[in-house]
Scaffold this motif. Structure first.
Motif, short mmCIF file in Angstrom:
data_model
loop_
_atom_site.label_atom_id
_atom_site.label_comp_id
_atom_site.label_asym_id
_atom_site.label_seq_id
_atom_site.Cartn_x
_atom_site.Cartn_y
_atom_site.Cartn_z
N TRP A 1 -75.60 -19.42 -92.72
CA TRP A 1 -76.64 -18.82 -93.57
C TRP A 1 -77.99 -19.02 -92.89
O TRP A 1 -78.75 -18.06 -92.70
CB TRP A 1 -76.58 -19.49 -94.93
N ALA A 2 -78.29 -20.26 -92.51
CA ALA A 2 -79.60 -20.57 -91.92
C ALA A 2 -79.76 -19.99 -90.52
O ALA A 2 -80.83 -19.47 -90.18
CB ALA A 2 -79.80 -22.08 -91.89
N VAL A 3 -78.71 -20.07 -89.70
CA VAL A 3 -78.81 -19.57 -88.32
C VAL A 3 -79.08 -18.07 -88.31
O VAL A 3 -79.97 -17.58 -87.60
CB VAL A 3 -77.53 -19.91 -87.52
N ASN A 4 -78.31 -17.33 -89.08
CA ASN A 4 -78.53 -15.88 -89.14
C ASN A 4 -79.91 -15.54 -89.69
O ASN A 4 -80.57 -14.62 -89.19
CB ASN A 4 -77.44 -15.21 -89.99
N PHE B 1 -80.80 -25.81 -83.73
CA PHE B 1 -81.49 -24.96 -84.70
C PHE B 1 -82.96 -25.35 -84.82
O PHE B 1 -83.86 -24.50 -84.75
CB PHE B 1 -80.81 -25.07 -86.07
N PHE B 2 -83.23 -26.64 -85.00
CA PHE B 2 -84.62 -27.08 -85.15
C PHE B 2 -85.39 -26.92 -83.84
O PHE B 2 -86.60 -26.66 -83.85
CB PHE B 2 -84.67 -28.53 -85.63
N ARG C 1 -91.23 -21.40 -83.29
CA ARG C 1 -91.63 -20.18 -84.01
C ARG C 1 -92.43 -20.45 -85.28
O ARG C 1 -92.78 -19.53 -86.00
CB ARG C 1 -90.38 -19.36 -84.37
N ILE C 2 -92.73 -21.71 -85.55
CA ILE C 2 -93.52 -22.07 -86.73
C ILE C 2 -94.87 -22.60 -86.27
O ILE C 2 -94.94 -23.63 -85.59
CB ILE C 2 -92.81 -23.14 -87.59
N PRO C 3 -95.96 -21.92 -86.61
CA PRO C 3 -97.29 -22.39 -86.17
C PRO C 3 -97.67 -23.71 -86.83
O PRO C 3 -97.24 -24.01 -87.94
CB PRO C 3 -98.22 -21.25 -86.64
N TYR D 1 -85.73 -32.16 -80.34
CA TYR D 1 -84.47 -31.70 -80.93
C TYR D 1 -83.54 -31.13 -79.86
O TYR D 1 -82.33 -31.39 -79.87
CB TYR D 1 -84.74 -30.67 -82.01
N PHE D 2 -84.08 -30.35 -78.96
CA PHE D 2 -83.25 -29.79 -77.89
C PHE D 2 -82.65 -30.90 -77.02
O PHE D 2 -81.47 -30.83 -76.64
CB PHE D 2 -84.04 -28.82 -77.02
#
Length: 285
Positions: free
Chosen positions: A148-151, A193-194, A200-202, A212-213
């Motif tokens: 749900w979250a990934v898509n 994911f994070f 992508r979040i300012p 996270y990566f």
């Protein structure tokens, strides 16, 4: 094989249009089971585009007859993600696949009896109630929550910033729950994911994405998706062209047979690395 598949499809359609006697219901069940069985076989052969298309068709047909089947819905979400991320090139079609996959998995979670018990006990307005229920979601719905979250995240990646900000709390709540319950899910998927989301979040330090990566890479270094997405999202965003190039060339030099259990997934990420290297100049303009 092709004739046999067509015959089963004919019987399936015929049985749906007949009156609802018990023998016909049994035929219907058997044929939906057959679609699922063949769809899963074709999905395992997805390195062939025709097999991938057929897998989507078969699982899609089965899902229409069993829309509340949790496992089937999760597989639909995964197939949609795969087709959108690896295969489709047209933006509108990619968006449609991601959004459909997200909605299918959301519904699968919402109607799951284990989640429903938690949701019905949650207090507050509809938004707060949903977030509260997700924060206490049971382990049994982790696959649905994840896809749900990934898509949803991939659907929003190239949308206006406001659209991502409006969905930020939902996406973070979902994936923090997955992280708490199964941090290793889908090869350290929550960390990956994070890593993607925080490019992508300012207003968020880019170093959070890197952290996270790196956690995903440390835990599942053999899964090429962690390295590809770090190059594609973090190193591109940070302007690390040298690292971007190094990561992707290392992936192209990877011998896929060293990890046969990851062969299919790594095959597609190797192809993705190749595509990203071809676009390197435009990505760092």
């Amino acid at each position: 094989m092709k004739q046999k598949l067509h015959l089963y499809l004919f019987v399936l359609v015929f049985s749906y249009n007949c009156a609802g006697s018990d023998p016909q219901l049994e035929i219907k069940k058997q044929n939906v089971d057959y679609l699922i069985e063949q769809g899963k076989i074709l999905w395992s052969q997805r390195t062939n585009n025709l097999s991938l298309d057929k897998a989507g068709q078969f699982i899609g047909l089965a899902h229409k007859q069993r829309p509340d089947d949790f496992e089937l819905s999760v597989l639909m979400g995964q197939i949609n993600y795969h087709k959108a991320y690896f295969i489709e090139t047209e933006t509108s079609k990619k968006d449609s696949l991601f959004l459909e996959g997200s909605n299918i998995c959301k519904k699968a979670v919402m109607v799951h009896p284990d989640f429903n018990k938690v949701y019905n006990k949650a207090m507050g307005d509809s938004t707060f109630k949903l977030l509260s229920a997700i924060a206490d979601a049971p382990k049994s719905v982790v696959p649905g929550l994840y896809w749900w979250a990934v898509n949803l995240a991939y659907y929003l990646i190239n949308k206006p910033v406001l659209a991502r900000l409006n969905q930020r709390e939902l996406m973070e709540t979902i994936m923090h729950r997955v992280l708490a319950l199964e941090p290793a899910f889908h090869f350290s998927g929550p960390y990956r994911f994070f890593g993607i989301l925080y490019t992508r979040i300012p207003g968020i330090e880019l170093s959070q994405s890197e952290t996270y990566f790196n956690q995903a890479l440390t835990a599942d270094s053999e899964y090429l998706g962690n390295k590809v997405t770090m190059a594609e999202f973090y190193h591109q965003k940070a302007g690390n062209r040298e690292q971007f190039n190094l990561f992707l060339k290392e992936i192209l030099d990877t011998d896929l047979v060293e990890h046969p259990e990851l062969l299919i997934e790594n095959y597609f990420f190797q192809k993705r690395a190749e595509t990203l290297l071809e676009r390197e100049s435009s990505l760092f303009e």
